[in-house]
Design a protein around this motif. Sequence first.
Motif, PDB file in Angstrom:
ATOM      1  N   ASP A  11       1.009  -1.186   0.104  1.00 12.78           N
ATOM      2  CA  ASP A  11      -0.131  -0.034   0.092  1.00 12.78           C
ATOM      3  C   ASP A  11       0.762   1.296   0.110  1.00 12.78           C
ATOM      4  OD1 ASP A  11      -2.193  -1.559  -0.176  1.00 12.78           O
ATOM      5  OD2 ASP A  11      -3.057  -1.027   1.945  1.00 12.78           O
ATOM      6  N   PRO A  12       1.487   1.562  -1.032  1.00 12.58           N
ATOM      7  CA  PRO A  12       2.235   2.853  -1.268  1.00 12.58           C
ATOM      8  C   PRO A  12       1.318   4.005  -1.257  1.00 12.58           C
ATOM      9  CG  PRO A  12       2.291   1.566  -3.247  1.00 12.58           C
ATOM     10  CD  PRO A  12       1.564   0.898  -2.341  1.00 12.58           C
ATOM     11  N   GLY A  13       0.938   4.630  -0.220  1.00 13.18           N
ATOM     12  CA  GLY A  13       0.092   5.904  -0.196  1.00 13.18           C
ATOM     13  C   GLY A  13       0.985   7.112  -0.634  1.00 13.18           C
ATOM     14  N   PRO A  14       0.284   8.262  -0.451  1.00 14.57           N
ATOM     15  CA  PRO A  14       0.920   9.379  -0.977  1.00 14.57           C
ATOM     16  C   PRO A  14       2.118   9.662  -0.067  1.00 14.57           C
ATOM     17  CG  PRO A  14      -1.471   9.744  -0.595  1.00 14.57           C
ATOM     18  CD  PRO A  14      -1.058   8.640  -0.233  1.00 14.57           C
ATOM     19  N   GLY A  15       3.380  10.105  -0.886  1.00 15.03           N
ATOM     20  CA  GLY A  15       4.564  10.373   0.087  1.00 15.03           C
ATOM     21  C   GLY A  15       5.438   8.992   0.065  1.00 15.03           C
ATOM     22  N   SER A  16       5.202   7.724  -0.355  1.00 16.95           N
ATOM     23  CA  SER A  16       5.860   6.653  -0.087  1.00 16.95           C
ATOM     24  C   SER A  16       7.409   6.815  -0.497  1.00 16.95           C
ATOM     25  CB  SER A  16       5.225   5.359  -0.735  1.00 16.95           C
ATOM     26  OG  SER A  16       4.108   5.148  -0.292  1.00 16.95           O
ATOM     27  N   LEU A  17       7.523   7.523  -1.754  1.00 16.96           N
ATOM     28  CA  LEU A  17       8.938   7.540  -2.130  1.00 16.96           C
ATOM     29  C   LEU A  17       9.744   8.482  -1.439  1.00 16.96           C
ATOM     30  CD1 LEU A  17      11.160   6.715  -4.331  1.00 16.96           C
ATOM     31  CD2 LEU A  17      10.297   8.568  -5.670  1.00 16.96           C
ATOM     32  N   ILE A  18       9.359   9.454  -0.880  1.00 17.54           N
ATOM     33  CA  ILE A  18       9.997  10.606  -0.159  1.00 17.54           C
ATOM     34  C   ILE A  18      10.307   9.790   1.317  1.00 17.54           C
ATOM     35  CG2 ILE A  18       9.510  12.564   1.046  1.00 17.54           C
ATOM     36  CD1 ILE A  18      10.091  13.165  -1.664  1.00 17.54           C
ATOM     37  N   PRO A  25      17.901   3.865   8.439  1.00 16.05           N
ATOM     38  CA  PRO A  25      18.628   4.095   7.211  1.00 16.05           C
ATOM     39  C   PRO A  25      17.736   4.071   6.012  1.00 16.05           C
ATOM     40  CG  PRO A  25      18.774   1.510   7.907  1.00 16.05           C
ATOM     41  CD  PRO A  25      18.056   2.479   8.970  1.00 16.05           C
ATOM     42  N   LYS A  26      18.249   4.630   4.851  1.00 10.98           N
ATOM     43  CA  LYS A  26      17.542   4.916   3.709  1.00 10.98           C
ATOM     44  C   LYS A  26      16.965   3.663   3.142  1.00 10.98           C
ATOM     45  CE  LYS A  26      19.140   8.212   0.679  1.00 10.98           C
ATOM     46  NZ  LYS A  26      20.061   8.586  -0.370  1.00 10.98           N
ATOM     47  N   LEU A  27      15.652   3.356   2.791  1.00 10.69           N
ATOM     48  CA  LEU A  27      15.320   2.394   2.003  1.00 10.69           C
ATOM     49  C   LEU A  27      15.372   2.533   0.557  1.00 10.69           C
ATOM     50  CD1 LEU A  27      11.849   2.135   4.261  1.00 10.69           C
ATOM     51  CD2 LEU A  27      13.848   0.548   4.472  1.00 10.69           C
ATOM     52  N   ASP A  28      15.946   1.399  -0.107  1.00  3.54           N
ATOM     53  CA  ASP A  28      16.426   1.681  -1.452  1.00  3.54           C
ATOM     54  C   ASP A  28      15.172   1.079  -2.258  1.00  3.54           C
ATOM     55  OD1 ASP A  28      17.211   1.638  -4.038  1.00  3.54           O
ATOM     56  OD2 ASP A  28      18.867   0.449  -3.853  1.00  3.54           O
ATOM     57  N   PRO A  29      14.326   1.874  -3.159  1.00  4.86           N
ATOM     58  CA  PRO A  29      13.147   1.395  -3.738  1.00  4.86           C
ATOM     59  C   PRO A  29      13.391   0.434  -4.962  1.00  4.86           C
ATOM     60  CG  PRO A  29      13.267   3.719  -3.796  1.00  4.86           C
ATOM     61  CD  PRO A  29      14.282   3.634  -3.190  1.00  4.86           C
ATOM     62  N   SER A  30      14.807   0.649  -5.322  1.00  3.33           N
ATOM     63  CA  SER A  30      15.422  -0.294  -6.603  1.00  3.33           C
ATOM     64  C   SER A  30      15.598  -1.705  -6.032  1.00  3.33           C
ATOM     65  CB  SER A  30      16.360   0.420  -7.335  1.00  3.33           C
ATOM     66  OG  SER A  30      17.379   0.293  -6.316  1.00  3.33           O
ATOM     67  N   SER A  31      15.620  -1.844  -4.525  1.00  3.83           N
ATOM     68  CA  SER A  31      15.833  -3.111  -4.150  1.00  3.83           C
ATOM     69  C   SER A  31      14.418  -4.119  -3.967  1.00  3.83           C
ATOM     70  CB  SER A  31      16.607  -3.092  -2.917  1.00  3.83           C
ATOM     71  OG  SER A  31      15.916  -2.681  -1.847  1.00  3.83           O
ATOM     72  N   LEU A  32      13.354  -3.277  -4.248  1.00  5.46           N
ATOM     73  CA  LEU A  32      11.932  -3.894  -4.181  1.00  5.46           C
ATOM     74  C   LEU A  32      11.836  -5.058  -5.070  1.00  5.46           C
ATOM     75  CD1 LEU A  32       9.540  -0.818  -3.509  1.00  5.46           C
ATOM     76  CD2 LEU A  32      10.086  -2.556  -1.910  1.00  5.46           C
ATOM     77  N   ALA A  45      -3.000   3.987  -2.500  1.00  9.96           N
ATOM     78  CA  ALA A  45      -2.286   3.624  -3.784  1.00  9.96           C
ATOM     79  C   ALA A  45      -1.693   4.813  -4.237  1.00  9.96           C
ATOM     80  CB  ALA A  45      -3.384   2.926  -4.686  1.00  9.96           C
ATOM     81  N   GLY A  46      -1.808   5.912  -3.679  1.00  8.02           N
ATOM     82  CA  GLY A  46      -1.478   7.236  -4.406  1.00  8.02           C
ATOM     83  C   GLY A  46       0.063   7.255  -4.757  1.00  8.02           C
ATOM     84  N   ASP A  47       0.901   6.727  -4.239  1.00  6.17           N
ATOM     85  CA  ASP A  47       2.319   6.608  -4.907  1.00  6.17           C
ATOM     86  C   ASP A  47       2.702   5.341  -5.824  1.00  6.17           C
ATOM     87  OD1 ASP A  47       3.574   8.871  -4.740  1.00  6.17           O
ATOM     88  OD2 ASP A  47       4.854   8.458  -3.319  1.00  6.17           O
ATOM     89  N   VAL A  48       1.541   4.669  -6.021  1.00  9.19           N
ATOM     90  CA  VAL A  48       2.000   3.329  -6.534  1.00  9.19           C
ATOM     91  C   VAL A  48       2.683   3.413  -8.166  1.00  9.19           C
ATOM     92  CG1 VAL A  48      -0.313   2.817  -8.086  1.00  9.19           C
ATOM     93  CG2 VAL A  48       1.114   1.070  -7.376  1.00  9.19           C
ATOM     94  N   ASN A  49       2.569   4.574  -8.811  1.00  8.88           N
ATOM     95  CA  ASN A  49       2.998   4.537 -10.047  1.00  8.88           C
ATOM     96  C   ASN A  49       4.547   5.086  -9.992  1.00  8.88           C
ATOM     97  OD1 ASN A  49       0.873   4.057 -12.053  1.00  8.88           O
ATOM     98  ND2 ASN A  49      -0.257   5.733 -10.931  1.00  8.88           N
ATOM     99  N   VAL A  50       4.757   6.057  -8.968  1.00  9.06           N
ATOM    100  CA  VAL A  50       5.880   6.633  -8.658  1.00  9.06           C
ATOM    101  C   VAL A  50       6.928   5.356  -8.112  1.00  9.06           C
ATOM    102  CG1 VAL A  50       7.130   8.045  -6.756  1.00  9.06           C
ATOM    103  CG2 VAL A  50       5.006   8.627  -7.888  1.00  9.06           C
ATOM    104  N   MET A  51       6.124   4.424  -7.362  1.00 13.31           N
ATOM    105  CA  MET A  51       7.045   3.429  -6.797  1.00 13.31           C
ATOM    106  C   MET A  51       7.358   2.055  -7.801  1.00 13.31           C
ATOM    107  SD  MET A  51       7.808   4.169  -3.587  1.00 13.31           S
ATOM    108  CE  MET A  51       8.386   2.555  -2.915  1.00 13.31           C
TER     109      MET A  51
END
Length: 229
Positions: A11-18, A25-32, A45-51
């Motif tokens: 559930d990547p809501g708004p602001g997930s990437l930020i 420690p930083k969470l690296d989205p490219s390791s998802l 689901a606000g940030d699903v496309n960004v994620m």
Amino acid sequence: MSVGGTNLCIDPGPGSLIRCLRSKPKLDPSSLDGILLTHRHLDHAGDVNVMIEAMTEGGHKKRGILFAPEDALEKDPVVLKYLRGYLEKVEILRENGRYRLGEISFSTAQKHHHPVETYGLNFNISPHTVSLITDTRYFPELPSLYRGEVLIIHVVRLNPIGNDPVDHLSIEDVKTIMQKSKPTLTVLTHFGMTMVKAKPWEVAKALEKETGMKVIAASDGLKLDLKEV
Ligand SMILES: [Zn+2]
């Protein structure tokens, strides 16, 4: 959720990437390895496309699985079509389905009582079990569907209101569920304003005292280690 080498964003809501990038420690989205939507509502689901962009490094690396109910993908989709090709696979969540992402196995139960197609989750992370009850109105079968030793539950309201048009749980409902499903640990999250004003950690403490069962209130950045539960 992180199990062994498998990372799943739920559930990547708004602001997930930020929030990933600001976390310490930083969470690296490219390791998802995958992203899961329990339902299509904006706060989930606000940030699903960004994620998806971040997981696939802007589409340069075709990778990852997206799990979502059909109505998040079909008419009026919340997942942009041009991004879907960046993914290794899209798996549609259905009632009583069984799914696997690397070292994470999970299943859905019946559809929740919510205005859009919504599924809670039961994770089997041997030797542990974790249940996630996402948005829903209370219904009699609910406690028996989620019997994980750790219960993560979305509780929006402090007190029930007669005819809740958005179908959410209250603390009263959580108490009923806990007494029937008997989790080792209950984690309250997804608070509405009545919960925030009542100070969730104090609500958790009162619920713990009343039920004699362990309850905590989630806060941003909370890390839960299953080995310590
Ligand atoms: Zn919702």
